[in-house]
Design a protein around this motif. Sequence first.
Motif, short mmCIF file in Angstrom:
data_model
loop_
_atom_site.label_atom_id
_atom_site.label_comp_id
_atom_site.label_asym_id
_atom_site.label_seq_id
_atom_site.Cartn_x
_atom_site.Cartn_y
_atom_site.Cartn_z
N LEU A 1 0.83 -1.20 0.00
CA LEU A 1 0.00 0.00 0.00
C LEU A 1 0.86 1.25 0.00
O LEU A 1 0.57 2.23 -0.71
N PHE A 2 1.95 1.24 0.78
CA PHE A 2 2.85 2.39 0.77
C PHE A 2 3.49 2.60 -0.60
O PHE A 2 3.65 3.72 -1.07
N ILE B 1 -6.33 5.80 -1.37
CA ILE B 1 -6.27 4.50 -2.03
C ILE B 1 -7.14 3.48 -1.28
O ILE B 1 -7.91 2.72 -1.89
N THR B 2 -7.05 3.50 0.05
CA THR B 2 -7.83 2.56 0.86
C THR B 2 -9.33 2.81 0.71
O THR B 2 -10.12 1.87 0.55
N LEU B 3 -9.72 4.07 0.77
CA LEU B 3 -11.14 4.41 0.65
C LEU B 3 -11.69 3.99 -0.71
O LEU B 3 -12.80 3.44 -0.81
N ILE C 1 -1.38 1.56 -12.13
CA ILE C 1 -0.76 1.43 -10.81
C ILE C 1 -1.82 1.22 -9.75
O ILE C 1 -1.70 0.35 -8.88
N PHE C 2 -2.88 2.01 -9.82
CA PHE C 2 -4.00 1.84 -8.90
C PHE C 2 -4.60 0.43 -9.04
O PHE C 2 -4.98 -0.20 -8.04
N SER D 1 -4.01 0.18 6.52
CA SER D 1 -3.64 1.57 6.26
C SER D 1 -2.61 2.06 7.27
O SER D 1 -1.61 2.70 6.91
N PHE D 2 -2.84 1.76 8.53
CA PHE D 2 -1.89 2.19 9.57
C PHE D 2 -0.55 1.45 9.43
O PHE D 2 0.51 2.04 9.67
#
Length: 466
Positions: free
Chosen positions: A135-136, A157-159, A325-326, A374-375
């Motif tokens: 994710l990063f 991105i997460t949302l 990429i997404f 995400s965290f």
Amino acid sequence: MENLDFLVLILYFIIILSVGYINGRNQASTSEYFLGEKKLPWYLIMFSVVATETSVLTFLSIPGLSYLGNIGFLQLSLGYIVGRILISIYLLPHYFNNSIESTYEILKIKLGRNIQRFVSVIFQITRVLADGVRLFMTAIPLSLITDWSYSICIFIITLSTLLYAIYGGIKSVVWADSIQFFIYFLGAFFTIYYLSNYVDGGINSIITTGFKNEKFNFLQFSNPFTNPYNFFTSFFGGIFLSLASHGTDHLMVQRLLSSKDIHSSRKALIGSGLIAFLQFSIFLFIGVGIWVFYDGKEVNANEVFSSFLINHIPSGMKGFLIAAIFSAAMSTLSSSINSLSSSTMTDWIKDIMPNNYNIKFSKFISFLWALIISFSALIFTSTTGPLIEIALSISSITYGGMLGFFVLNFIKKKIPTNFIFLSFISSILSMIYIVNFTNIAWPLFTLIGFLIMISFAFTLNKFFSK
């Protein structure tokens, strides 16, 4: 980015969200939410497996490997193919014959519920950390383009992924994965097209220059224990890494269980290995092409593709490649969210809180896992090494032990569960030391962790069993 690029991105999100909505309607049970009624076509599962294992690391980090070195990474993917064949022969029959919903339910039959839940937790921890890296990696090009902070990019991105992953379950995830696979695959060919136009002499010049500078060195035989791209290290390491990642990791096994029968599952799994080899070849070639274009100048391995995309791809096509990429990122993230939720619901909630074993609570659990991933992504924001090696190293710390659980579960000899648990702890502690304080090549991590666990289990059983 210009307005045309944003328009392309918006169109991409509309397509993905529409696919998620259409395929996620009218789901009646938790089993359908996580396994799609076991009616998903094998070819969609095949594309989903490739898209999930590929992630943004392939799109952005694999070119960095060949940019800094050569295409030796391909030796690993040969082992991946052999590993998938072995899974098809030895593991899939157990899964289909026992009609499981979570991969770790198979462990309950012989080793008990406590082992099942323990391995489920190990899977969840490993998945969160490894996908935090992925994710990063996606946040890097988005941050470079928009000047937004990594935390804002990770949140966006997460949302975006949550909007279809939570609503539609595995059906939405697999269909979206398949579309995303073709988007980023097409994006890779467009990149090669532009490289051929930018480099004097085109593709032939890239190939000639690459061979002249040993960029296309494939088989390597030096330093087998410290060189990750020694042939035997990569090949046998790839076999065991594939056995663990595609045979015991619920992220992959969940897709295979969504097939209508074992024959479809085998076609999807083995076919995914062949396609993965092809795509690794393409992305490694892109890295060589960018190296030729940049004349070998020093570039951060994780920014090789991103910098080329931002600075040298025209408007419109730049938006498409960013969408690619997404696609690579969202396919892995959505799969992780769904598999983590599936494991939580089946291995824990189903027995402890049976009244909450429903679609509504499954979606709530999916939301919580998305926040946790995400965290975890924020942990890696200061990393400068090749992120694909970091992600694989994280997985390899636990993968060997996890594979050991399944082998000990399927062999005829009965070993007490407390010995198996102690053997796993020994494997994990040994791997933490090996990963952090030795120069042993990372493809060997899974094999070493597996051998440590198996040898400890048999030793304890021989000397301490009644």
